[in-house]
Enzyme design. Sequence first.
Site, PDB file in Angstrom:
ATOM      1  N   HIS A 165      24.291 -49.104   1.326  1.00 21.90           N
ATOM      2  CA  HIS A 165      25.734 -49.176   1.084  1.00 21.90           C
ATOM      3  C   HIS A 165      26.025 -49.740  -0.310  1.00 21.90           C
ATOM      4  CE1 HIS A 165      29.762 -48.733   2.322  1.00 21.90           C
ATOM      5  NE2 HIS A 165      29.640 -49.121   3.567  1.00 21.90           N
ATOM      6  N   ASP A 425      25.790 -26.899   4.830  1.00 17.87           N
ATOM      7  CA  ASP A 425      24.977 -25.778   5.317  1.00 17.87           C
ATOM      8  C   ASP A 425      23.744 -25.637   4.436  1.00 17.87           C
ATOM      9  OD1 ASP A 425      23.893 -23.419   6.238  1.00 17.87           O
ATOM     10  OD2 ASP A 425      25.793 -22.323   6.262  1.00 17.87           O
TER      11      ASP A 425
END
Length: 501
Positions: A165, A425
């Site tokens: 993070h 994708d």
Amino acid sequence: MSTSKMQVKIISDECIKPSSPTPQHLRTHKLSLLDQFIPSIYVPMILFFNPSSSIHPININITTPMRSQLLKQSLSETLTHFHPLAGRIRDSLSIDCNDERARYIEAEVDSNLSQFLNHPDLSFISQFLPGEASWHEAAPGAHVAMMQITNFACGGFVLGAFVSHMVVDGTALSAFFKAWAAATFRYIATPNTPHYIYTKGKFDAPSLFPQNDAYPREATMMALYYRFLKVGNCVTRRIVFDAPALATLKRKAASSTVPNPTRVEVVTALIWKHIMAAFNLKTERNIVQNRSTTLITHAVNLRRRAVPPFSEYTMGNFLSMAAALSQCSTEDNYQKEDNLAHVDDDRDHELGRLAKHVREAISKLDGDFVQSLQGDGTRGLTKFCEPFKEIRETLSRTSADAADGQSLDCIGFSSWCNFGLYEVDFGWGKPSWVSCVGGKRGADEPVYMNMVVLMDTRSGDGVEAWIYLDEQDIAILEHDPHFLAFVSLNPSPLSVAIKTP
């Protein structure tokens, strides 16, 4: 196959190096002012790619070993343009971009992915991650990025990621996935196949929001939340709001102040309202307090609030925290038998009031606020600390009221909606599901915080809410008919019809 019989078997554990070395002048990545606020925990994200729900004719004959090689090759190429992700954590203010590689684990499961997705077991999902989700901060020398690809016998696979993070928020991690997917797709697409435009990560946040050594470490997110960390039995519930339920909630929450509430605002308001009622009912049963005050925080993506907006490929943490406070008294608890006569108008008014609180809190973090954070000097630091100063002052005031029978609870909200994750994708179809981390924390770490993570549904017009609460609070919530009227409890991500109120 039940998850009790499902086993994730690790078959390889290696590291992927960038295809080109990081230039010498980029070898040290300094954190930005906004990054300094964030602790060095890992952001978990899990994408499920099920071949039975979507497959491209162009790659139907690609085997799992071929896919594995393509994913590693494209990851190596992508890391060249996201160089801090191939490095190690140097200290609390910088990343050593030494090309020591991102960790890459491959695993396999001898079953079909659709069997898991038909009845998702939230307690099993952590098996698809390259480590244990934890509140512990990563130590210097730790990997910045870790990936796990879990291949299923059906040809489907799961991508589980841990990225520090310190260098990414949810939007930045989503951008990295899109770039990696675009690089993979290029290898297998025909010249006439539409595909992503390959976009490089932009690591200019440290110049936009210069690091400040005077930053008070006590102002970090974890330091702020430490007082709300609990020890006990935290359980996870996944609830889904479909489009008709959200339309009803928007209508009920609409007011002259907020005539057009968003789906995130109404879902936040409804969950806030009913968790407050659960907190209050539990304290009444324990005869501890007669009123409870609840502080909510909402992580806000500043990219979209800047004027003009920053690119989604701008890496780092572009986050600040909005906060709102509300009190739930015994009279507000609709779960009590003697309060069941409350009319719907009262409930709608409460929902609208909380939605207004959410809108007002988030609206403070506007373009002017983002602009004030930029530039050298102490002005940006002072401005950035203002929301957290207000939160601490609120905590101090409510703590002083504890002697009057009030209790203070906190719920941390984070919205992952509109990240575009269902558009990722790699060439084997878009995700059938994108999930958060489910199940209990590790047995050696019974520490948790009341949290809610909001995510898109696959259809794009719903909201998934992942709720992390004490098991007593969850039990109350699960038996609240006014709450259950709007949600479905852990439905299959592959299901088409989801319950509407």
